[in-house]
Design a protein around this motif. Structure first.
Motif, PDB file in Angstrom:
ATOM      1  N   ASP A  87       0.826  -1.210   0.000  1.00 50.06           N
ATOM      2  CA  ASP A  87       0.000   0.000   0.000  1.00 50.06           C
ATOM      3  C   ASP A  87       0.857   1.255   0.000  1.00 50.06           C
ATOM      4  O   ASP A  87       0.820   2.075   0.927  1.00 50.06           O
ATOM      5  N   GLU A 133      -2.276   5.059   3.562  1.00 52.76           N
ATOM      6  CA  GLU A 133      -3.178   5.127   4.701  1.00 52.76           C
ATOM      7  C   GLU A 133      -2.480   5.809   5.875  1.00 52.76           C
ATOM      8  O   GLU A 133      -1.308   6.156   5.798  1.00 52.76           O
ATOM      9  N   THR A 135      -0.947   1.438   9.404  1.00 54.08           N
ATOM     10  CA  THR A 135      -0.065   0.826   8.410  1.00 54.08           C
ATOM     11  C   THR A 135       1.001  -0.019   9.088  1.00 54.08           C
ATOM     12  O   THR A 135       1.652   0.435  10.037  1.00 54.08           O
ATOM     13  N   HIS A 171      -1.988  -2.139   4.814  1.00 52.01           N
ATOM     14  CA  HIS A 171      -3.003  -1.423   5.594  1.00 52.01           C
ATOM     15  C   HIS A 171      -3.700  -2.417   6.518  1.00 52.01           C
ATOM     16  O   HIS A 171      -4.388  -3.330   6.061  1.00 52.01           O
TER      17      HIS A 171
END
Length: 375
Positions: A171, A199, A204, A242
């Protein structure tokens, strides 16, 4: 008629043990049960008080960096490897030397470390470059040219450190492979070069895989604790994921559910408030329990020799809070929730009687109405 009512009540009271419940009462979970037979119960009971809160706040878990061999800025990241692109500049002391040209007394030779780990330099031949530092390679080339060139001096510059690459995926905004500079690269720098997390930092998780070793930490912990921002080595793989934090609430609470963390930190008091608080007429205010796994070293600080009864690195711990004491509300504000925590509020011992009254209430009302009609 009254005889029938009394008989009915007696039968129902005898069946009170069969009434449905939301969980065991507080008295069924005691420190004597746990500490008396820790092997069978396999958990430790800790009373939430000022001392335990202070110990929790002071405890620092094993740092993320402990999972990996420490690498300094002058470590493996400065080593050359296969595929690296170099620019080798050679100077001589006289204009009629081997590398002198009409433009000057030096020449620049581009070189790439081949699949065998060597580069080729005119008059020096094949020189091993892989696993050598830049300075070591420079000195080796200079030594090879002595007696052939006139007082040679050599400069080696790294144009492309292709062998010192790390992979960042997950992510992030720009997943891919990123090469290190000669000075090396830290974990946060690699994530920043990949565009950072998409995020919030506290939602995270960063996982680092290095050979057979693996470790993970929340991104916010890499920032708050600098020792976790370790130096990377060539071939490291970084996964950014995430993973929102959640806690569960059961028992005599108004809402039994899974609750996501809406802020970076959530206290036990806030956690209880998010599920509507305690359930009226059922909850035992002295029986607030929180279940989680703790490091055995922390359990040793909290419970002393009780920790020696456990043989795993992570120990299941039950924290007990008594909200009948005014101070407990302040303690609940200081007790921080963690990911996957479980809150359980025990039923009050009189809750079963309350359920019984709810069941027979309409029946007694009907009986009173019938008696009134008979009279």
């Amino acid at each position: 008629m009254r005889f029938l009512v009394i008989t009915f009540c007696s039968l129902v009271l005898a069946a009170c043990a069969g009434l449905p419940g939301q969980g065991p009462a507080a008295i069924t979970i005691s420190s004597e049960d746990i500490e008396g037979d820790a092997v069978r119960n396999s958990y430790a009971l800790v009373t939430v008080d000022r001392e335990s809160i202070s110990t929790l706040h002071a405890y620092r878990p094993k740092p993320f960096s402990a999972h990996f061999r420490k690498v300094s800025a002058g470590g493996r990241a400065t080593r050359l490897g296969i595929g690296d692109r170099l620019m080798v500049t050679i100077w001589e002391a006289a204009p009629d030397g081997l590398f002198s040209t009409t433009d000057g007394k030096q020449v620049t030779v581009p070189a790439v470390v081949d699949e065998a780990g060597y580069i080729f330099i005119p008059y020096a031949g094949r020189v091993r470059a892989a696993d050598r530092s830049v300075e070591n390679l420079r000195a080796a080339i200079e030594e090879r040219l002595k007696g052939k060139a006139i007082e040679p001096q050599v400069l080696v510059m790294v144009e492309g450190n292709e062998s010192s690459g790390v992979v960042v995926v997950g992510d992030v905004t720009k997943p891919g492979q990123y090469t290190m500079s000669v000075r090396g690269m830290r974990l946060l720098e690699a994530i920043a070069r990949a565009g950072g997390s998409r995020e919030a930092t506290y939602e995270t998780v960063v996982t680092l895989k290095r050979g057979g070793a693996s470790g993970e930490a929340r991104l916010v912990d890499l920032i708050e604790y600098p020792e976790n921002n370790i130096w990377l080595t060539p071939g490291d793989n970084v996964l950014v994921t995430h993973k929102p934090r959640t806690f569960s609430a059961f028992g005599a609470v108004k809402e039994t559910k899974l609750v996501p963390f809406k802020t970076e930190s959530v206290s036990l008091a806030e956690g209880l408030a998010q599920v509507g608080g305690l359930k009226d007429f059922f909850a035992d205010a002295a029986g607030i329990f929180l279940f989680r796994f703790e490091d055995r070293e922390l359990v040793r600080k909290l419970k002393g020799e009780v920790a020696d009864k456990f043989h795993t690195a992570r120990v299941p711990v039950v924290y007990k809070l008594n909200l009948r004491q005014a101070e407990a509300f302040f303690l609940a504000r200081s007790f921080g929730m963690r990911d996957k925590d479980i809150i359980y509020v025990a039923n009050h011992p009189t809750a079963e009687f309350g359920k019984f009254l709810q069941i027979i209430g309409p029946l007694l009302s009907n009986v009173n109405t019938a008696n009134a009609l008979v009279d």
